[in-house]
Design a protein around this motif. Structure first.
Motif, PDB file in Angstrom:
ATOM      1  N   LYS A 100      49.341  32.834  37.078  1.00  0.00           N
ATOM      2  CA  LYS A 100      48.517  31.890  37.726  1.00  0.00           C
ATOM      3  C   LYS A 100      49.462  31.277  38.676  1.00  0.00           C
ATOM      4  CE  LYS A 100      45.114  33.210  35.226  1.00  0.00           C
ATOM      5  NZ  LYS A 100      44.267  34.380  36.019  1.00  0.00           N
ATOM      6  N   LEU A 101      49.016  31.363  40.118  1.00  0.00           N
ATOM      7  CA  LEU A 101      49.850  30.682  41.511  1.00  0.00           C
ATOM      8  C   LEU A 101      49.035  29.587  41.981  1.00  0.00           C
ATOM      9  CD1 LEU A 101      51.357  33.783  42.843  1.00  0.00           C
ATOM     10  CD2 LEU A 101      52.313  32.122  41.455  1.00  0.00           C
ATOM     11  N   PRO A 102      49.120  28.340  41.340  1.00  0.00           N
ATOM     12  CA  PRO A 102      48.344  27.236  41.766  1.00  0.00           C
ATOM     13  C   PRO A 102      48.841  26.890  43.162  1.00  0.00           C
ATOM     14  CG  PRO A 102      49.838  26.380  40.124  1.00  0.00           C
ATOM     15  CD  PRO A 102      49.883  28.062  40.017  1.00  0.00           C
ATOM     16  N   PRO A 103      48.022  25.828  43.934  1.00  0.00           N
ATOM     17  CA  PRO A 103      48.642  25.604  45.365  1.00  0.00           C
ATOM     18  C   PRO A 103      49.903  24.710  45.284  1.00  0.00           C
ATOM     19  CG  PRO A 103      46.382  24.823  44.934  1.00  0.00           C
ATOM     20  CD  PRO A 103      46.886  25.305  43.776  1.00  0.00           C
ATOM     21  N   GLY A 104      50.375  24.267  44.070  1.00  0.00           N
ATOM     22  CA  GLY A 104      51.827  23.726  44.045  1.00  0.00           C
ATOM     23  C   GLY A 104      52.999  24.672  44.068  1.00  0.00           C
TER      24      GLY A 104
END
Length: 293
Positions: free
Chosen positions: A38-42
């Motif tokens: 998972k690559l969240p906006p952060g």
């Protein structure tokens, strides 16, 4: 110290070169679907920094053009592996979380051999399921080689798998910066590492051929529906990987890995991870260590 003109230009370009919100989401969705990470906006700045190397390698002008290359110019097929290599995290160290290796030597291997007492010189199969550059796999090889020499009643083979072809290439070579092997005990350094006779400005060491022959590395995506490996593995290390997956994918990965363990075999997770909330039935024998029953 002064910056040259092209350094200033490169810095300015980097500061102004970003993925659009839409392109970042397309890339993060792709990585999530492909490898479960998972690559969240952060994580956006981190992803941009890593992908700029691919922009330069492909001779493109910007991250915008890289996104065009991926999604509108049919570049994704050829670039897929490089994209995955770029954005996956490959943190590893020799003897990381060392209590697991102590437990392996002092309890797990003796118990496993006890279950196979009718076999003469049994082969223990150990799997480092997210091996990165190979430090974990070679740590296992050192520990087991020492133990096999002491006991003289078992053999072992180690498999290391990872999604990144870049780290697997380094793992297969078994070459590391000399400062990375600091956690390796001095006696093991003497037995299992080869030091250059003429160290350069960045000295390196190499794992001895005897251990490299017992340790093989292959590319594997943990999100694949099945794994092409034996189903009588004795110990699987899957440490500090599940934290990047959502709960549903964590459970699927664990179920697939456990299916490759022999009865009585062990699954070892990272201390920051847990099997709580999964439908996998195993017996916990130590922190982050589970036995198939």
């Amino acid at each position: 110290m002064s910056l040259r003109a092209h350094d200033i230009q490169a810095t300015a370009t980097s500061d102004n070169d970003h993925l659009s919100t839409r392109d970042f989401k397309r890339i993060s969705d792709l990585i999530g679907a492909e490898v479960g990470i998972k690559l969240p906006p952060g994580k956006r700045l981190m992803v941009e920094g890593r992908l700029r190397k691919r922009v330069r390698a492909l001779g493109l002008s910007s991250l915008d053009e890289y996104a065009l290359h991926l999604f509108q110019r049919d570049g994704l097929v050829a670039e897929r592996v490089h994209l995955i290599n770029a954005v996956t995290t490959n943190k590893t160290d020799f003897f990381r979380e060392p209590e697991h290796f102590d437990l392996l030597r002092e309890r797990l291997v003796p118990d496993l051999l006890g279950l196979r007492s009718r076999e003469r010189n049994p082969l223990l199969k150990i799997w480092s399921a997210a091996s990165s550059t190979g430090a974990e796999a070679y740590t296992l090889a050192m520990v087991l080689s020492d133990l096999a020499a002491q006991r003289n009643d078992f053999r072992f083979a180690i498999l290391g798998t990872d999604i990144s072809t870049n780290v697997l290439e380094q793992a297969a070579r078994g070459v590391y910066p000399s400062d990375q092997i600091a956690p390796v005990p001095a006696t093991m350094q003497q037995r299992y590492l080869m030091f250059s006779r003429r160290p350069g400005p960045r000295p390196e060491v190499r794992i001895v051929p005897e251990l490299r022959k017992l340790t093989r590395f292959q590319r594997l995506n943990l999100m694949d529906a099945s794994y092409p490996y034996d189903q009588d593995v004795d110990v699987i290390f899957l440490r500090n990987v599940l934290i990047y997956f959502d709960k549903a994918d964590q459970e699927k990965v664990i179920l697939r890995l456990v299916s490759h363990l022999r009865t009585g075999g062990y699954l070892i997770l990272g201390h920051s991870e847990s099997m709580i909330g999964t439908n996998v039935t195993m017996r916990q024998v130590a922190p982050a260590v589970f036995q198939k029953v």
